[in-house]
Every structure is written in C-alpha cells, then in structure tokens.
Design a protein around this motif. Structure first.
Motif, PDB file in Angstrom:
ATOM      1  N   GLU A  14       0.809  -1.221   0.000  1.00 38.81           N
ATOM      2  CA  GLU A  14       0.000   0.000   0.000  1.00 38.81           C
ATOM      3  C   GLU A  14       0.837   1.264   0.000  1.00 38.81           C
ATOM      4  OE1 GLU A  14      -1.461   0.730   4.499  1.00 38.81           O
ATOM      5  OE2 GLU A  14      -2.382  -0.951   3.489  1.00 38.81           O
ATOM      6  N   ASP A  15       2.143   1.153   0.292  1.00 42.37           N
ATOM      7  CA  ASP A  15       3.011   2.329   0.275  1.00 42.37           C
ATOM      8  C   ASP A  15       3.964   2.366  -0.929  1.00 42.37           C
ATOM      9  OD1 ASP A  15       4.558   0.206   1.108  1.00 42.37           O
ATOM     10  OD2 ASP A  15       5.588   1.316   2.689  1.00 42.37           O
ATOM     11  N   LEU A  16       3.786   1.460  -1.889  1.00 41.25           N
ATOM     12  CA  LEU A  16       4.601   1.463  -3.113  1.00 41.25           C
ATOM     13  C   LEU A  16       4.243   2.679  -3.955  1.00 41.25           C
ATOM     14  CD1 LEU A  16       6.554  -0.055  -5.092  1.00 41.25           C
ATOM     15  CD2 LEU A  16       4.468  -1.009  -6.116  1.00 41.25           C
ATOM     16  N   ASP A  17       5.235   3.434  -4.370  1.00 38.35           N
ATOM     17  CA  ASP A  17       5.006   4.593  -5.236  1.00 38.35           C
ATOM     18  C   ASP A  17       4.768   4.081  -6.655  1.00 38.35           C
ATOM     19  OD1 ASP A  17       5.162   6.877  -6.891  1.00 38.35           O
ATOM     20  OD2 ASP A  17       6.504   7.878  -5.491  1.00 38.35           O
ATOM     21  N   ILE A  18       3.499   3.969  -7.028  1.00 34.44           N
ATOM     22  CA  ILE A  18       3.154   3.387  -8.326  1.00 34.44           C
ATOM     23  C   ILE A  18       3.449   4.320  -9.492  1.00 34.44           C
ATOM     24  CG2 ILE A  18       1.446   1.795  -7.351  1.00 34.44           C
ATOM     25  CD1 ILE A  18      -0.752   3.716  -8.317  1.00 34.44           C
ATOM     26  N   VAL A  19       3.672   5.587  -9.212  1.00 36.00           N
ATOM     27  CA  VAL A  19       4.037   6.550 -10.256  1.00 36.00           C
ATOM     28  C   VAL A  19       5.539   6.450 -10.519  1.00 36.00           C
ATOM     29  CG1 VAL A  19       4.137   8.992 -10.875  1.00 36.00           C
ATOM     30  CG2 VAL A  19       2.118   8.097  -9.698  1.00 36.00           C
ATOM     31  N   GLU A  20       6.323   6.595  -9.463  1.00 34.25           N
ATOM     32  CA  GLU A  20       7.790   6.572  -9.584  1.00 34.25           C
ATOM     33  C   GLU A  20       8.286   5.241 -10.148  1.00 34.25           C
ATOM     34  OE1 GLU A  20      11.510   8.241  -9.494  1.00 34.25           O
ATOM     35  OE2 GLU A  20       9.678   9.265  -8.920  1.00 34.25           O
ATOM     36  N   THR A  21       7.679   4.137  -9.708  1.00 38.46           N
ATOM     37  CA  THR A  21       8.106   2.811 -10.163  1.00 38.46           C
ATOM     38  C   THR A  21       7.494   2.429 -11.510  1.00 38.46           C
ATOM     39  OG1 THR A  21       6.306   1.715  -8.970  1.00 38.46           O
ATOM     40  CG2 THR A  21       8.426   1.964  -7.805  1.00 38.46           C
ATOM     41  N   ARG A  22       6.618   3.279 -12.013  1.00 36.39           N
ATOM     42  CA  ARG A  22       5.917   3.031 -13.278  1.00 36.39           C
ATOM     43  C   ARG A  22       5.127   1.729 -13.249  1.00 36.39           C
ATOM     44  NH1 ARG A  22      10.627   5.365 -17.176  1.00 36.39           N
ATOM     45  NH2 ARG A  22      10.375   7.490 -16.473  1.00 36.39           N
ATOM     46  N   THR A  23       4.636   1.401 -12.068  1.00 35.87           N
ATOM     47  CA  THR A  23       3.768   0.240 -11.915  1.00 35.87           C
ATOM     48  C   THR A  23       2.481   0.481 -12.686  1.00 35.87           C
ATOM     49  OG1 THR A  23       4.748  -0.194  -9.742  1.00 35.87           O
ATOM     50  CG2 THR A  23       2.633  -1.242 -10.216  1.00 35.87           C
ATOM     51  N   VAL A  24       1.990   1.702 -12.647  1.00 37.04           N
ATOM     52  CA  VAL A  24       0.894   2.145 -13.505  1.00 37.04           C
ATOM     53  C   VAL A  24       1.521   3.115 -14.495  1.00 37.04           C
ATOM     54  CG1 VAL A  24      -1.293   3.395 -13.631  1.00 37.04           C
ATOM     55  CG2 VAL A  24      -0.860   1.852 -11.713  1.00 37.04           C
ATOM     56  N   THR A  25       1.522   2.744 -15.762  1.00 32.98           N
ATOM     57  CA  THR A  25       2.153   3.579 -16.782  1.00 32.98           C
ATOM     58  C   THR A  25       1.280   4.791 -17.100  1.00 32.98           C
ATOM     59  OG1 THR A  25       1.110   2.475 -18.653  1.00 32.98           O
ATOM     60  CG2 THR A  25       3.198   1.534 -17.832  1.00 32.98           C
TER      61      THR A  25
END
Length: 81
Positions: A25-36
């Motif tokens: 829940e604390d993964l930065d999905i923007v920085e890691t490009r988990t969600v493009t």
C-alpha cells in the motif's frame, strides 16, 4: 495490506502487471511506473467507478495517486475501516 478498496485497487494493478503478486500500500506506483502513463487514465476511471463519483482533476495533484494508501486516504475518505 488492508481494506476492501485497497484490495480492489491492487487487483486492478496486478491484472496489468501479472509479474507482480502483491502491491504494497506504500509502493510509489508513479515513480516505479507500476501504472504507466497510458494506464493511468484507465486507473483513474476505475477509481471513479469504485467511488461512484468523478474526481475533479483541478482539485488534485499527482501525490494523491502515488500510493494505494494515498488514493484511499484522499479519494475514499471514510470508506476504509
């Protein structure tokens, strides 16, 4: 990870990233490009569907979408227990 909304958001992301088995829940999905950037509009629409109301982009910044926890805290106030 806790809460039904976080679980639904994580499931959506995992469906787009089958190599991932969980989304903290604390993964930065923007920085890691988990969600493009291409997926982001779809993800935003999914969030709006879960909320049952649109999100006014003029009232938001990218930080409110960086983590699952931030999304729930910002866009689902009172929805998680």
């Amino acid at each position: 990870m806790s809460g039904p909304v976080i679980e639904k958001l994580a499931t959506w992301i995992i469906e787009k990233n089958p190599e991932m088995s969980e989304i903290p829940e604390d993964l930065d999905i923007v920085e890691t490009r988990t969600v493009t950037s291409l997926q982001f509009v779809q993800f935003l629409r999914y969030i709006e569907d879960l909320r049952g109301s649109p999100i006014d982009p003029a009232d938001q910044d990218i930080d409110s979408f960086r983590t699952l926890r931030a999304i729930v805290d910002t866009h689902f106030a009172g929805a998680e227990g």
